[in-house]
Scaffold this active site. Structure first.
Site, PDB file in Angstrom:
ATOM      1  N   THR A  36      -3.548   6.262   2.159  1.00  0.00           N
ATOM      2  CA  THR A  36      -3.674   7.667   2.553  1.00  0.00           C
ATOM      3  C   THR A  36      -4.303   8.495   1.424  1.00  0.00           C
ATOM      4  O   THR A  36      -3.927   9.651   1.200  1.00  0.00           O
ATOM      5  CB  THR A  36      -2.308   8.266   3.001  1.00  0.00           C
ATOM      6  OG1 THR A  36      -1.557   7.275   3.714  1.00  0.00           O
ATOM      7  CG2 THR A  36      -2.527   9.435   3.937  1.00  0.00           C
ATOM      8  N   LYS A  70     -10.973  -0.343   6.826  1.00  0.00           N
ATOM      9  CA  LYS A  70      -9.742  -0.225   7.598  1.00  0.00           C
ATOM     10  C   LYS A  70     -10.141   0.209   9.011  1.00  0.00           C
ATOM     11  O   LYS A  70     -11.095   0.986   9.171  1.00  0.00           O
ATOM     12  CB  LYS A  70      -8.857   0.841   6.931  1.00  0.00           C
ATOM     13  CG  LYS A  70      -7.599   1.196   7.702  1.00  0.00           C
ATOM     14  CD  LYS A  70      -6.687   2.102   6.869  1.00  0.00           C
ATOM     15  CE  LYS A  70      -5.490   2.547   7.681  1.00  0.00           C
ATOM     16  NZ  LYS A  70      -4.406   3.114   6.862  1.00  0.00           N
ATOM     17  N   ARG A 119       1.508  10.206   0.888  1.00  0.00           N
ATOM     18  CA  ARG A 119       2.034  11.145   1.887  1.00  0.00           C
ATOM     19  C   ARG A 119       3.258  11.842   1.343  1.00  0.00           C
ATOM     20  O   ARG A 119       3.854  12.683   1.997  1.00  0.00           O
ATOM     21  CB  ARG A 119       2.445  10.382   3.147  1.00  0.00           C
ATOM     22  CG  ARG A 119       1.271   9.759   3.819  1.00  0.00           C
ATOM     23  CD  ARG A 119       1.697   8.992   5.035  1.00  0.00           C
ATOM     24  NE  ARG A 119       0.652   8.065   5.360  1.00  0.00           N
ATOM     25  CZ  ARG A 119       0.643   7.270   6.402  1.00  0.00           C
ATOM     26  NH1 ARG A 119       1.648   7.304   7.237  1.00  0.00           N
ATOM     27  NH2 ARG A 119      -0.353   6.460   6.612  1.00  0.00           N
ATOM     28  N   GLU A 163       0.879  -1.177   0.000  1.00  0.00           N
ATOM     29  CA  GLU A 163       0.000   0.000   0.000  1.00  0.00           C
ATOM     30  C   GLU A 163       0.911   1.219   0.000  1.00  0.00           C
ATOM     31  O   GLU A 163       1.476   1.575   1.021  1.00  0.00           O
ATOM     32  CB  GLU A 163      -0.889  -0.029   1.254  1.00  0.00           C
ATOM     33  CG  GLU A 163      -1.745   1.216   1.423  1.00  0.00           C
ATOM     34  CD  GLU A 163      -2.388   1.288   2.815  1.00  0.00           C
ATOM     35  OE1 GLU A 163      -2.736   0.242   3.403  1.00  0.00           O
ATOM     36  OE2 GLU A 163      -2.535   2.423   3.315  1.00  0.00           O
TER      37      GLU A 163
HETATM   38  C1  3PG Z   1      -1.310   3.900   8.246  1.00  0.00           C
HETATM   39  O1  3PG Z   1      -1.453   4.895   7.559  1.00  0.00           O
HETATM   40  O2  3PG Z   1      -1.976   2.893   8.024  1.00  0.00           O
HETATM   41  C2  3PG Z   1      -0.383   3.947   9.414  1.00  0.00           C
HETATM   42  O3  3PG Z   1       0.507   4.985   9.344  1.00  0.00           O
HETATM   43  C3  3PG Z   1       0.315   2.671   9.722  1.00  0.00           C
HETATM   44  O4  3PG Z   1       0.513   2.668  11.067  1.00  0.00           O
HETATM   45  P1  3PG Z   1       1.785   1.972  11.714  1.00  0.00           P
HETATM   46  O5  3PG Z   1       2.968   2.776  11.271  1.00  0.00           O
HETATM   47  O6  3PG Z   1       1.560   2.063  13.216  1.00  0.00           O
HETATM   48  O7  3PG Z   1       1.853   0.576  11.225  1.00  0.00           O
END
Ligand code: 3PG
Length: 182
Positions: free
Chosen positions: A60, A120, A36, A32
């Site tokens: 994102t 999610k 960002r 994924e």
């Molecule tokens: C996301 O966008 O899904 C998170 O930033 C992932 O979270 P994590 O870094 O705690 O795995």
């Protein structure tokens, strides 16, 4: 969809192949790639071109514009931290799976209204973790969750063991893969 969805942040386009190769070596067939960073769409296009057998999606994604850019780049699925009706619409038009972030009953009901049954659950550690997933599964037995955020090796297995968990997302898999194969 794979059971493990690594949340990937590509800062420089040139890192893309290294990260994808490391994930592949780590036995993960999915990525994924998150919107960002400025190069997200280019990174998705490159990952799709070089790793055609991997399930490359976009994360994102917070508006229709990013969603369209992700799909044009070849993203095979779209993930958002929250729920966007606009993004849901674009995904539906293009017949691409959309996994919006939903942590409350109201948000889950919005997802259901849009025909979405896989969401999610983010940030999973902040919104009650497995306990919350179990409680939400009572009124929403048709929903499957992708807990993400604060998931790591210490709690991965207990999430995966719950039948309502569709997959688990996290950045820890990327770190693991790079530590091992870079
Ligand atoms: C996301 O966008 O899904 C998170 O930033 C992932 O979270 P994590 O870094 O705690 O795995």
């Amino acid at each position: 969809m794979d059971k493990l969805i690594p949340v990937v942040v590509i800062k420089e386009l040139s890192e893309t192949e290294k990260v994808m190769k490391a994930l592949q070596n780590h036995g993960i067939n999915c990525a994924e790639i998150t919107f960002r960073t400025a190069c997200a769409a280019d990174a998705i296009a490159l990952a799709c071109e070089k790793f055609p057998d991997m399930n490359v999606g976009a994360g994102t994604v917070i508006n229709a514009e990013q969603c369209k850019a992700a799909l044009a780049a070849g993203a095979k699925f779209i993930v958002s931290p929250g729920l966007s009706v606009d993004v849901a619409k674009v995904c539906k038009e293009n017949d691409v799976p959309y996994y919006p972030g939903c942590v409350t009953p109201t948000e889950i009901m919005q997802a259901l209204d849009l025909g979405i049954t896989i969401v999610k659950f983010f940030p999973a550690n902040v919104y009650g973790g497995l306990k919350a997933l179990k409680a939400l599964s009572a009124p929403f037995p048709q929903i499957k969750f992708i807990p993400t955020g604060g998931v790591d090796r210490s709690n991965l297995d207990e999430f995966l063991a719950f039948e309502k968990v569709y997959a688990v997302g996290g950045s820890f898999m990327v770190k693991e893969a790079l530590d091992k194969y870079n």
